[in-house]
Scaffold this motif. Sequence first.
Motif, short mmCIF file in Angstrom:
data_model
loop_
_atom_site.label_atom_id
_atom_site.label_comp_id
_atom_site.label_asym_id
_atom_site.label_seq_id
_atom_site.Cartn_x
_atom_site.Cartn_y
_atom_site.Cartn_z
N HIS A 106 0.84 -1.21 0.00
CA HIS A 106 0.00 0.00 0.00
C HIS A 106 0.87 1.26 0.00
O HIS A 106 0.59 2.22 -0.73
N ALA A 107 1.94 1.23 0.80
CA ALA A 107 2.85 2.38 0.85
C ALA A 107 3.53 2.61 -0.50
O ALA A 107 3.88 3.74 -0.84
N ALA A 108 3.72 1.52 -1.26
CA ALA A 108 4.36 1.63 -2.58
C ALA A 108 3.34 1.87 -3.70
O ALA A 108 3.71 1.84 -4.88
N ASP A 109 2.06 2.11 -3.33
CA ASP A 109 0.99 2.34 -4.31
C ASP A 109 0.82 1.17 -5.28
O ASP A 109 0.61 1.36 -6.48
N VAL A 110 0.92 -0.05 -4.74
CA VAL A 110 0.72 -1.26 -5.55
C VAL A 110 -0.63 -1.87 -5.18
O VAL A 110 -0.78 -2.41 -4.08
N PRO A 111 -1.62 -1.81 -6.06
CA PRO A 111 -2.90 -2.49 -5.78
C PRO A 111 -2.67 -4.00 -5.69
O PRO A 111 -1.90 -4.57 -6.47
N VAL A 112 -3.34 -4.65 -4.75
CA VAL A 112 -3.10 -6.08 -4.53
C VAL A 112 -4.43 -6.79 -4.29
O VAL A 112 -5.36 -6.23 -3.71
N MET A 113 -4.49 -8.03 -4.76
CA MET A 113 -5.69 -8.84 -4.62
C MET A 113 -5.31 -10.19 -4.00
O MET A 113 -4.62 -10.99 -4.64
N PRO A 114 -5.70 -10.47 -2.76
CA PRO A 114 -5.42 -11.78 -2.16
C PRO A 114 -6.17 -12.88 -2.91
O PRO A 114 -7.30 -12.68 -3.37
N LEU A 115 -5.54 -14.05 -3.02
CA LEU A 115 -6.14 -15.19 -3.70
C LEU A 115 -6.26 -16.38 -2.75
O LEU A 115 -5.55 -16.46 -1.75
N LYS A 116 -7.15 -17.28 -3.09
CA LYS A 116 -7.30 -18.58 -2.43
C LYS A 116 -7.39 -18.47 -0.91
O LYS A 116 -8.21 -17.72 -0.39
N GLY A 117 -6.54 -19.21 -0.19
CA GLY A 117 -6.70 -19.34 1.25
C GLY A 117 -6.75 -18.03 2.01
O GLY A 117 -7.62 -17.83 2.86
N LEU A 118 -5.83 -17.13 1.73
CA LEU A 118 -5.77 -15.86 2.45
C LEU A 118 -7.06 -15.08 2.29
O LEU A 118 -7.60 -14.53 3.26
N ALA A 119 -7.59 -15.03 1.07
CA ALA A 119 -8.82 -14.28 0.83
C ALA A 119 -10.03 -14.99 1.43
O ALA A 119 -10.90 -14.35 2.04
N LEU A 138 -0.83 -13.68 -3.77
CA LEU A 138 -1.26 -12.31 -4.05
C LEU A 138 -1.22 -12.06 -5.55
O LEU A 138 -0.27 -12.46 -6.23
N LEU A 139 -2.26 -11.41 -6.06
CA LEU A 139 -2.30 -11.02 -7.47
C LEU A 139 -2.03 -9.53 -7.57
O LEU A 139 -2.65 -8.73 -6.86
N VAL A 140 -1.10 -9.15 -8.43
CA VAL A 140 -0.84 -7.74 -8.72
C VAL A 140 -0.85 -7.57 -10.23
O VAL A 140 -0.74 -8.53 -10.99
N ARG A 141 -1.01 -6.34 -10.67
CA ARG A 141 -0.94 -6.08 -12.11
C ARG A 141 0.48 -6.32 -12.61
O ARG A 141 1.46 -6.14 -11.87
N ALA A 142 0.58 -6.71 -13.87
CA ALA A 142 1.89 -7.05 -14.44
C ALA A 142 2.89 -5.91 -14.29
O ALA A 142 4.08 -6.15 -14.03
N GLU A 143 2.42 -4.68 -14.42
CA GLU A 143 3.35 -3.54 -14.35
C GLU A 143 3.84 -3.26 -12.93
O GLU A 143 4.76 -2.46 -12.74
N HIS A 144 3.24 -3.93 -11.93
CA HIS A 144 3.64 -3.70 -10.54
C HIS A 144 4.42 -4.87 -9.94
O HIS A 144 4.73 -4.86 -8.75
N VAL A 145 4.72 -5.88 -10.76
CA VAL A 145 5.35 -7.09 -10.24
C VAL A 145 6.70 -6.78 -9.59
O VAL A 145 7.00 -7.25 -8.49
#
Length: 411
Positions: A106-119, A138-145
């Motif tokens: 979040h501090a790095a302005d990277v949107p993130v989407m938890p997947l599977k167990g964590l979510a 965690l899923l992030v956009r390709a440009e934020h990897v």
Amino acid sequence: MSSRFVFADLPAEDRLLLLCARIDLSAGEREALAQLTCEPLAWDTALSGAIRQGVTVLLYHHLRTLGAAAIVPAAVLERLAQMHQVVQLQVMRQRFEATRLLGALHAADVPVMPLKGLALRESIYPDPALRPSGDIDLLVRAEHVRQAESALQALGYLPDETYHPRAWYRPANSHHLVPYRLPGRDVQVEVHWDLAPPEVHLPADVEGIWTRAVAGQLAGRPVWLLAPEDLLLHLTLHASLLSRFLTRLHHLVDVAETTRHYAQQLDWGRLAERARRWDGQRYLYLILRVADELLSMPEVRQALADLRPTGFDEALVTAVRQRVLAMARLEPHEWTTDYLMTYALAQTAGEKLRVLWQAMFPSRERMAQLYDLPSESRRLAGYYLVRPFQLLGRYGRHVAFLTLAKRPHFP
């Protein structure tokens, strides 16, 4: 047609696991469980089955709620309690690390989407310990990897190159970065840019997933969550194609509980259309059918007629259902039998050829596991030469039957 499924005909140990494979029990299910625990049960068999099916915490939860301490052998109950405690500690570690990591992203302005167990354990399961998971996905956009990777490294995570060197994990080979581990904490993180590896050729609409995502929070940090239809479709694909049909009860529990949780929100027509676009309709329908038969999901029955793919072979439902139940008694076995199920569902000659190629020539790491050799052993080259002939002798008639008769038939 699929053979008629009769719950009462199952061994008592299977009925025990199926009854406990859910978050909440209805009054009727609670009564059935109480009666079942009074029957002669092979408790060691039930325990080993729960371990293999990934439902030990649910079994312990319901037995404890039922007050079955006087009925269940003390050694079995103690083992379940120990495993539950291990899961609780694991979940605590993962939640603490997820809080740190999500804060850094979040501090790095990277949107993130938890997947599977964590979510799932934060949104579906009322007690996070009821949904153990091996890692944090965690899923992030390709440009934020790369930003996400830098955040992991800044927190002390190190790449785990056990299976492949770090450079191997690129879009041509994988759908996530090299796994990262935190020394001394037994926590692994996988940062994804897609939902499936390129080898399965799943045309998931990742940009659409982000567009449809719902804003939420996890451990007090802002995150994006999969839309209900995307979540259910991903879970059914993960329970089938993406796990090579090593489908266990815990996969079906995720599907069933997600369906129940979002019963009033799911748009089944939208889900069917999305499944067709992802080329996943047959997997969605198959897993929902099996989950309904084993775990009772009245929420899906009205929609199943519209979800059923044209020409779907009902015998596949029986094959997968029997396979799930058999997982309680099978030792970890060779993946080729799971490739047979994937082969049966492949619709084009190209898809079938890809499945056969992956079965005959798996990765060097998998070959080393199959033939009990170090991954750097030169002897693996010889096994690559003989493996096609081994598989032909062992499974050739099944592949021929699937190809010519187009009916599921498995060893």
